[in-house]
Design a protein around this motif. Structure first.
Motif, PDB file in Angstrom:
ATOM      1  N   LEU A 136       5.052  -0.801 -16.046  1.00 34.67           N
ATOM      2  CA  LEU A 136       3.975  -0.255 -15.750  1.00 34.67           C
ATOM      3  C   LEU A 136       3.920   0.067 -14.463  1.00 34.67           C
ATOM      4  O   LEU A 136       3.104   1.114 -13.893  1.00 34.67           O
ATOM      5  N   CYS A 137       3.888  -1.239 -13.562  1.00 35.79           N
ATOM      6  CA  CYS A 137       3.673  -0.873 -12.099  1.00 35.79           C
ATOM      7  C   CYS A 137       4.442   0.188 -11.582  1.00 35.79           C
ATOM      8  O   CYS A 137       4.088   0.911 -10.650  1.00 35.79           O
ATOM      9  N   ARG A 138       5.819   0.137 -11.791  1.00 28.96           N
ATOM     10  CA  ARG A 138       6.632   1.378 -11.145  1.00 28.96           C
ATOM     11  C   ARG A 138       6.095   2.749 -11.522  1.00 28.96           C
ATOM     12  O   ARG A 138       5.923   3.745 -11.027  1.00 28.96           O
ATOM     13  N   ARG A 139       5.549   2.718 -12.941  1.00 30.49           N
ATOM     14  CA  ARG A 139       5.018   3.911 -13.505  1.00 30.49           C
ATOM     15  C   ARG A 139       3.720   4.340 -12.809  1.00 30.49           C
ATOM     16  O   ARG A 139       3.551   5.326 -12.360  1.00 30.49           O
ATOM     17  N   ASN A 140       2.752   3.348 -12.469  1.00 27.46           N
ATOM     18  CA  ASN A 140       1.665   3.631 -11.885  1.00 27.46           C
ATOM     19  C   ASN A 140       2.061   4.156 -10.347  1.00 27.46           C
ATOM     20  O   ASN A 140       1.390   5.054 -10.000  1.00 27.46           O
ATOM     21  N   LEU A 141       3.080   3.578  -9.644  1.00 31.88           N
ATOM     22  CA  LEU A 141       3.572   4.076  -8.358  1.00 31.88           C
ATOM     23  C   LEU A 141       3.895   5.483  -8.500  1.00 31.88           C
ATOM     24  O   LEU A 141       3.580   6.275  -7.503  1.00 31.88           O
ATOM     25  N   PHE A 159      -2.969  -3.451 -10.460  1.00 31.64           N
ATOM     26  CA  PHE A 159      -1.579  -4.048 -10.785  1.00 31.64           C
ATOM     27  C   PHE A 159      -1.036  -4.223  -9.197  1.00 31.64           C
ATOM     28  O   PHE A 159       0.088  -4.837  -9.558  1.00 31.64           O
ATOM     29  N   ILE A 160      -1.513  -3.976  -8.192  1.00 32.04           N
ATOM     30  CA  ILE A 160      -0.654  -4.044  -6.861  1.00 32.04           C
ATOM     31  C   ILE A 160      -0.296  -5.645  -6.498  1.00 32.04           C
ATOM     32  O   ILE A 160       0.452  -6.095  -6.326  1.00 32.04           O
ATOM     33  N   THR A 161      -1.397  -6.417  -6.864  1.00 31.52           N
ATOM     34  CA  THR A 161      -1.475  -7.869  -6.601  1.00 31.52           C
ATOM     35  C   THR A 161      -0.263  -8.375  -7.850  1.00 31.52           C
ATOM     36  O   THR A 161       0.491  -9.296  -7.284  1.00 31.52           O
ATOM     37  N   CYS A 162      -0.363  -7.891  -8.938  1.00 29.68           N
ATOM     38  CA  CYS A 162       0.464  -8.489  -9.997  1.00 29.68           C
ATOM     39  C   CYS A 162       2.176  -8.128  -9.598  1.00 29.68           C
ATOM     40  O   CYS A 162       2.907  -8.811  -9.454  1.00 29.68           O
ATOM     41  N   MET A 163       2.243  -6.892  -8.949  1.00 29.60           N
ATOM     42  CA  MET A 163       3.408  -6.354  -8.761  1.00 29.60           C
ATOM     43  C   MET A 163       3.981  -7.399  -7.488  1.00 29.60           C
ATOM     44  O   MET A 163       5.183  -7.768  -7.557  1.00 29.60           O
ATOM     45  N   GLU A 164       3.022  -7.687  -6.666  1.00 23.78           N
ATOM     46  CA  GLU A 164       3.577  -8.398  -5.475  1.00 23.78           C
ATOM     47  C   GLU A 164       3.855  -9.695  -5.942  1.00 23.78           C
ATOM     48  O   GLU A 164       4.893 -10.262  -5.649  1.00 23.78           O
ATOM     49  N   ILE A 192       5.154 -10.417  -8.907  1.00 27.70           N
ATOM     50  CA  ILE A 192       6.363 -10.537  -9.654  1.00 27.70           C
ATOM     51  C   ILE A 192       7.643 -10.343  -8.675  1.00 27.70           C
ATOM     52  O   ILE A 192       8.766 -10.812  -9.028  1.00 27.70           O
ATOM     53  N   LEU A 193       7.234  -9.466  -7.641  1.00 25.68           N
ATOM     54  CA  LEU A 193       8.434  -9.287  -6.602  1.00 25.68           C
ATOM     55  C   LEU A 193       8.894 -10.444  -5.705  1.00 25.68           C
ATOM     56  O   LEU A 193       9.739 -10.616  -5.413  1.00 25.68           O
ATOM     57  N   TYR A 194       7.760 -11.147  -5.400  1.00 26.97           N
ATOM     58  CA  TYR A 194       7.758 -11.886  -4.266  1.00 26.97           C
ATOM     59  C   TYR A 194       7.576 -13.559  -4.599  1.00 26.97           C
ATOM     60  O   TYR A 194       8.081 -14.482  -3.774  1.00 26.97           O
ATOM     61  N   SER A 195       7.026 -13.737  -5.632  1.00 28.14           N
ATOM     62  CA  SER A 195       6.802 -14.973  -6.271  1.00 28.14           C
ATOM     63  C   SER A 195       7.656 -15.531  -7.354  1.00 28.14           C
ATOM     64  O   SER A 195       7.906 -14.655  -8.021  1.00 28.14           O
ATOM     65  N   GLU A 196       7.723 -16.404  -7.643  1.00 28.46           N
ATOM     66  CA  GLU A 196       8.340 -17.139  -9.085  1.00 28.46           C
ATOM     67  C   GLU A 196       7.341 -16.993 -10.175  1.00 28.46           C
ATOM     68  O   GLU A 196       7.601 -17.774 -10.902  1.00 28.46           O
ATOM     69  N   GLN A 197       6.061 -16.495  -9.857  1.00 31.56           N
ATOM     70  CA  GLN A 197       4.916 -16.925 -10.821  1.00 31.56           C
ATOM     71  C   GLN A 197       5.264 -16.170 -11.827  1.00 31.56           C
ATOM     72  O   GLN A 197       5.612 -14.882 -11.781  1.00 31.56           O
ATOM     73  N   LYS A 198       5.094 -16.779 -13.186  1.00 30.12           N
ATOM     74  CA  LYS A 198       5.387 -15.853 -14.488  1.00 30.12           C
ATOM     75  C   LYS A 198       4.099 -15.201 -14.693  1.00 30.12           C
ATOM     76  O   LYS A 198       2.930 -15.283 -14.340  1.00 30.12           O
ATOM     77  N   ILE A 199       4.376 -13.862 -15.233  1.00 31.23           N
ATOM     78  CA  ILE A 199       3.304 -13.159 -15.838  1.00 31.23           C
ATOM     79  C   ILE A 199       2.622 -13.550 -16.775  1.00 31.23           C
ATOM     80  O   ILE A 199       3.156 -13.885 -17.792  1.00 31.23           O
ATOM     81  N   ASN A 200       1.284 -13.834 -16.842  1.00 31.00           N
ATOM     82  CA  ASN A 200       0.488 -14.231 -18.063  1.00 31.00           C
ATOM     83  C   ASN A 200      -0.145 -12.897 -18.727  1.00 31.00           C
ATOM     84  O   ASN A 200      -0.015 -12.118 -18.221  1.00 31.00           O
ATOM     85  N   ASP A 201      -1.159 -13.240 -19.918  1.00 35.03           N
ATOM     86  CA  ASP A 201      -1.422 -12.317 -20.461  1.00 35.03           C
ATOM     87  C   ASP A 201      -2.546 -11.594 -19.684  1.00 35.03           C
ATOM     88  O   ASP A 201      -2.824 -10.310 -19.512  1.00 35.03           O
ATOM     89  N   ASP A 202      -3.346 -12.388 -18.898  1.00 37.44           N
ATOM     90  CA  ASP A 202      -4.379 -11.722 -17.982  1.00 37.44           C
ATOM     91  C   ASP A 202      -3.845 -10.831 -17.197  1.00 37.44           C
ATOM     92  O   ASP A 202      -4.391  -9.690 -16.790  1.00 37.44           O
TER      93      ASP A 202
END
Lengths: 723, 387
Positions: A642-647, A678-683, A685-695
């Motif tokens: 979705l992030c890539r699609r947004n870009l 979505f930008i913060t989430c994308m960052e 995903i790309l740069y941290s090991e944080q898992k994506i939660n539902d929020d």
């Protein structure tokens, strides 16, 4: 896109080259436009299919398939096959395009194949030219384009550079220049014959003329080269004269000058088979003796109506940008002994030379007798000319010269006659073949003059050429020259014809000479400027008891029409040449048949409907596939998608992320109304090991919806084709 | 000459021969191709020339000689076509770009840029152009190269470098300053008894030994003070390649000497001529920065002949009362010799730093002149080694 253009360049070029080379064998000549369309569209189609993504590949293949199926279902398979059988050219073109495409793929993939292809193209071009095989200009243009592409790639491969040196991008990005090159090559003219460099020759002679002008005006150098001009053995007539438009003098005629006057400069007596020279001409007042002889002949034969045969005339010659010692005078010139106008002169052979150099501002009037050469009466006069007796001679001489006429006595005349025969009558033995031809020409002629007139007319039927080619080295004698000219080439310029006429006259026992000078034609009344390129050569033949008579044997030239005899009433039959009765042919005119141009609407409508159905189905299928795919993804993959699609969507809206920009910087540059969650989430995903939660996923999905809404507002096409 | 161009020339002549002997699309097409190739190449070069941009950036517009400074330049392609071969040439007379080869060729894809970060070192003080000097572009067949001047050059003001050192090689400072009050031990110097708080350097040890009590020197108004440094601001040449290196050397000597003296507690007076006479005194290091800025802004010109210094600066009392006068000059002209004579007659020590290629004439001119020391300095000499 770069790869697409790169592939297209190769595919298109090879395809067009193949089709153009094999065009005549496909049978597509009568269907040129359709054939060209097929030859152009198929390479584009193949390349698009090869380079398109899965989705677009389906689209590209699907649309033509739908059209083909629709057409076949309407017309029927049997009819379709019949149609193709009777239009095999379609299949040929398709096969050629497929083959060309495969070849193009090989060429662009392997350097060795490229090199082989280049060698084949060059070898093919050389062979086709050597064997004079027909080839189309478009083939040459495309072949040159391919060679240029190979060259560009070779150079790029060896070029040591920093930056983006990707070969395909390089070629694709300069392709517009390559295509312009090909188009210009295609548009450039291509003659069947080799280039004659006429403009260069003209430019050269213009330069020579200009140099001459400067030479003459600055240094006042006399040009007496005319004496040596004329017949050159390399086959080009007086090349320094014929293309030189430098003005030499002006000629102002009198009313009896007629339409043409031949101004002789010098004449020659000896021909060795390759060129003329002046060898044995005695230093005697030959010009005046000749003039007197003719005058005597006319006076003796027809003293009452002398003007039917000769007319006293004059021309005024004024030198312009030219210096020379030569006087130019017509045959049968009347000159006072020692003086021509205000100028003193002397003779060198048959040339009249001024004692001082003549140049701009110098002018003289020359008086002469104009001969009614081609009239019947003159011919009769020559035929029946009797020996000139002393009384006649003295009477005529006294009439003209009164005093100061030494060297023009009757004894001088008799000696002159002997010398004419001695100087101008060489032994010319014609070859049997030429002799036979000449006999045919002069068969039935009852006098020498008629023989010569017939010979003149025969030569006039040959072809004029200013560059008939080099005289073969084997030609060494007048006879060999005559055979080469009259039996082989049968084309030449004035010097050839003048020589042939003189030699043929000599073969008939008549003294003849080669004369060169200027042929001046008076189209309208008034002064004529004579330029170097008016230089000309003709023949003069000596007839016993009459004198020298000029003959014009060069095709396309004439000495002017004879004038009507004053006291003769000739009845002329009104014969119009070329008039033929033609049978009246009535052609039944058929009434034009109106062609019915009814187009079956089903042929258009059904494919369109089929196409529309296909597109709708395609869109629905794509959405379904997309939904299934995304539903099966894990949160992270889905969020990333979705992030890539947004870009991508933001890029379509004009907000492109720069390579050097971070996501944060990019986000700060977006307009305030854009949902940037979505930008913060994308960052993360790309740069941290944080898992994506539902929020986070919900944030991304919300952003995706908002951005999609914004995009659809922008353009109706996005509304239909983006989801 | 370019090998490819020669090859093209041969092919073009061959095409002329072809069309002279054979007709048809192949020979005429070959001739057309050979004739059109250079036309299209030049068209391409012209388009690149119009669309190519360079952006240069220095971190600081003010630089100091010998100190590297970050330098960036960006080559930009604003064209929808590729730039096949671009090369940039740098100014190299007075500056050096490190880490970049000027023979490097760049290829730029459409609407892209290449950014290069490097360091630039200026060699001489002055105001001049640095960075990219010329641009060379080549067509995709490498037949033709178009070279043109960079229209947007960088102009910088470069300050001189300060060289720090501990001892003056050519001059014995203590010897030089033996007449300074701190070191004077001669009997005839006025003295008094030492009082608490007096500077121990002022003790006259000879008198102390004689008297048995510590005696300190009395300062009078006639005591010599510090050193003076004369900078000859005359510029004989017009070509900056001739005068910049020499002036840079002179200024570096001046600053090095100045710093050395001041750091040793010796006050200095710098004097030179520009539109007017200039005398700049410095007594401690706290004010050295202002002095440095002043010296960095000193200008040289043909009008600033030492003629104008004669009778003005050489009779200045503050200069005459110096322990020594340092003269930094490029030639021992008559005015300078006059100044030297004035100083030596005044019993002032004169040290001349002569910045030139050859000093034979100067050595001869000063032969036998008392209280004068000549130190020849080559234009690009290492100042540390000289001083």
């Amino acid at each position: 896109m770069t790869v697409f253009f790169y592939d297209l360049l190769y595919c298109f070029s090879v395809s067009i080259l193949s089709v153009s080379l094999l065009w005549d064998h496909t049978g597509a000549k009568e269907h040129a436009i359709a054939g060209v369309i097929i030859a152009v569209i198929l390479p584009v189609f193949f390349t698009a299919v090869k380079n398109a993504g899965r989705r677009f590949k389906l689209l590209i293949l699907g649309i033509p398939s739908v059209i083909a199926v629709s057409v076949l279902s309407l017309t029927g398979l049997k009819e379709g096959i019949e149609y193709l059988s009777s239009n095999l050219w379609i299949l040929w073109l398709v096969f050629i395009c497929i083959g060309a495409y495969l070849l193009a793929v090989l060429i662009r993939s392997y350097i060795l194949v490229r090199r082989i292809a280049a060698m084949v193209i060059i070898a093919g071009a050389i062979l086709l030219t050597y064997y004079n095989e027909p080839i189309k200009k478009v083939s040459v243009a495309v072949a040159m384009l391919l060679l240029l592409i190979f060259l560009v790639e070779m150079i790029q491969r060896k070029w040591n550079k920093v930056g983006d040196t990707d070969m395909k991008r390089h070629v694709a990005c300069i392709s517009p220049f390559l295509l312009v090159f090909a188009l210009l090559v295609l548009a450039s003219p291509a003659r069947k014959e080799a280039y004659d460099w006429k403009f260069a020759v003209e430019l050269y002679y213009k330069a020579v003329a200009g140099f001459d002008r400067i030479n003459f005006s600055l240094f006042k150098k006399a040009d007496d080269s005319f004496a040596n001009a004329g017949f050159t053995e390399n086959g080009t007539f007086v090349s320094s004269f014929k293309n030189n438009n430098m003005q030499i003098f002006t000629v102002n005629p009198s009313i009896y000058s007629g339409r043409v006057v031949y101004l002789g400069g010098t004449s020659m007596d000896h021909f060795d088979g390759r060129g003329w020279s002046e060898k044995n001409v005695p230093d005697r007042k030959m010009i005046m003796l000749d003039t007197l002889e003719t005058r005597c002949a006319v006076w003796q034969a027809d003293s009452e109506y002398m003007t039917d045969h000769i007319r006293e005339s004059s021309v005024r010659i004024a030198y312009t940008g030219y210096y020379t010692h030569y006087f130019f005078a017509p045959v049968k010139t009347l000159m006072n002994t020692g003086k021509l106008g205000e100028f003193s002169y002397h003779t060198e052979g048959t040339g009249i030379l001024s004692d001082k150099k003549l140049g701009p501002g110098d002018a003289y009037t020359i008086y002469y007798f104009r001969l009614n050469k081609d009239s019947e009466h003159f011919r009769d006069l020559v035929k029946s000319a009797e020996a000139i007796d002393r009384d006649t001679w003295e009477t005529v001489r006294y009439n003209y010269f009164k005093s100061g006429s030494s060297g023009l006595e009757y004894e001088d005349y008799l000696a002159y006659r002997d010398e004419v025969y001695k100087t101008y009558l060489s032994d010319v033995k014609l070859s049997p073949e030429l002799s036979e031809k000449l006999d045919e020409v002069i068969k039935g002629a009852d006098s020498d003059i008629e023989k010569m007139q017939r010979t003149e007319a025969w030569l006039k039927r040959f072809k004029y050429s200013s560059s008939p080619g080099k005289i073969p080295n084997s030609v060494d004698t007048p006879e060999e020259f005559l055979d080469h000219f009259l039996l082989n080439t049968q084309s030449g310029y004035c010097a050839y014809y003048a020589t042939a006429m003189a030699m043929l006259a000599r073969s008939q026992g008549l003294p003849a000479r080669y004369v060169q000078g200027y042929r001046v034609s008076f189209k309208d009344a008034g002064t004529v400027a004579v330029t170097k390129n008016m230089a000309h050569a003709w023949c003069e033949i000596y007839f016993d008891n009459v004198g020298w008579i000029p003959f014009e044997a060069t095709p396309g030239y004439s000495m002017g029409k004879p004038w009507e005899a004053a006291n003769r009433n000739e009845t002329e039959t009104n014969v119009e040449y070329g008039q033929q009765r033609t049978a009246e042919v009535t052609v039944e005119e058929k009434e034009p048949v109106e062609e019915k141009n009814d187009i079956d609407p089903k042929l258009v409508l059904y494919p369109l409907i089929g196409l529309a159905v296909f597109i709708i189905l395609y869109i629905l299928m794509s959405r379904l596939i997309y939904s299934i795919r995304t539903a099966r993804m894990d949160n992270e993959s889905r969020a990333m998608l979705l992030c890539r699609r947004n870009l991508r969507f933001l890029r379509l809206m004009g907000y492109k992320k720069d390579d050097a920009e971070t996501l944060e910087e990019y986000g700060m540059g977006l307009p305030a109304e854009t949902d940037k969650g979505f930008i913060t989430c994308m960052e993360k995903i790309l740069y941290s090991e944080q898992k994506i939660n539902d929020d986070m996923l919900a944030t991304v999905e919300r952003s995706a919806k908002e951005i999609l809404k914004q995009l659809k507002k922008k353009n109706i096409i996005y509304r239909l084709f983006v989801w | 000459m370019n090998r490819r161009l020669i090859l093209w020339g041969i092919l073009w002549i061959l095409s002329l021969v072809c069309i002279s002997f054979w007709g048809g699309p192949v020979s005429y097409g070959f001739f057309a191709a050979m004739t059109i190739i250079p036309v299209i190449s030049w068209l391409y070069l012209f388009m690149v020339f119009l669309m190519f941009r360079i952006y240069q950036k220095l971190v600081s517009p003010v630089m100091v000689t010998r100190e590297p400074s970050p330098f960036y330049f960006t080559l930009v392609n604003e064209f929808p076509m590729i730039f096949a071969g671009v090369r940039v040439r740098f100014f190299s007379s007075f500056s050096t770009i490190s880490g970049l080869n000027s023979e490097t060729e760049y290829e730029l894809r459409p609407h892209s840029s290449i950014k290069m970060e490097t360091q630039i070192v200026c060699h001489y003080r002055g105001e001049y152009e640095i960075g990219i000097k010329r641009v060379e572009i080549e067509d995709y067949l490498r037949l033709f190269r178009l070279s043109y001047k960079n229209p947007d050059t960088l102009r910088v003001a470069v300050k001189p470098h300060i060289i720090y050192f501990d001892s003056l090689k050519t001059v014995n400072v203590s010897e030089l300053l033996r007449d300074s009050l701190y070191h004077k031990n001669t009997p005839d110097i006025l003295t008094r008894e030492y009082m608490a708080g007096d500077d121990v350097r002022m003790i006259n040890w000879a008198q102390t030994a004689r008297s048995g009590v510590p005696m300190v020197r009395e300062q009078t108004g006639e005591e010599r003070q510090g050193v003076s440094i004369y900078l000859d601001t005359y510029r004989p040449e017009e070509d900056e390649r001739d005068y910049l290196p020499a002036e840079n050397t002179m200024l570096e000597i001046l600053l090095a000497l100045s710093w050395f003296m001041v750091s040793k507690g010796i006050s200095i007076k710098e004097f030179h001529i520009d539109r007017d006479k200039r005398i700049y005194p410095v007594s401690d290091t706290a004010h050295f920065d202002d002095y440095y800025e002043f010296i960095s802004a000193v200008s040289f010109a043909k009008e600033y002949s030492p003629d104008r210094a004669v009778g003005v600066l050489d009779t200045d009392v503050s200069i005459l009362s110096s322990n020594a006068v340092f003269i930094i000059t490029r030639q021992l002209s008559d005015p300078v010799m006059k100044m030297i004579n004035t100083y030596t007659h005044n019993d002032t020590e004169v040290l001349i730093y002569l910045v030139c290629e050859t000093a034979d004439d100067a050595v001869e001119a000063l032969n036998g002149v008392a209280r004068v020391t000549l130190i020849p300095v080559e234009v690009d000499a290492e100042i540390e080694e000289v001083l």
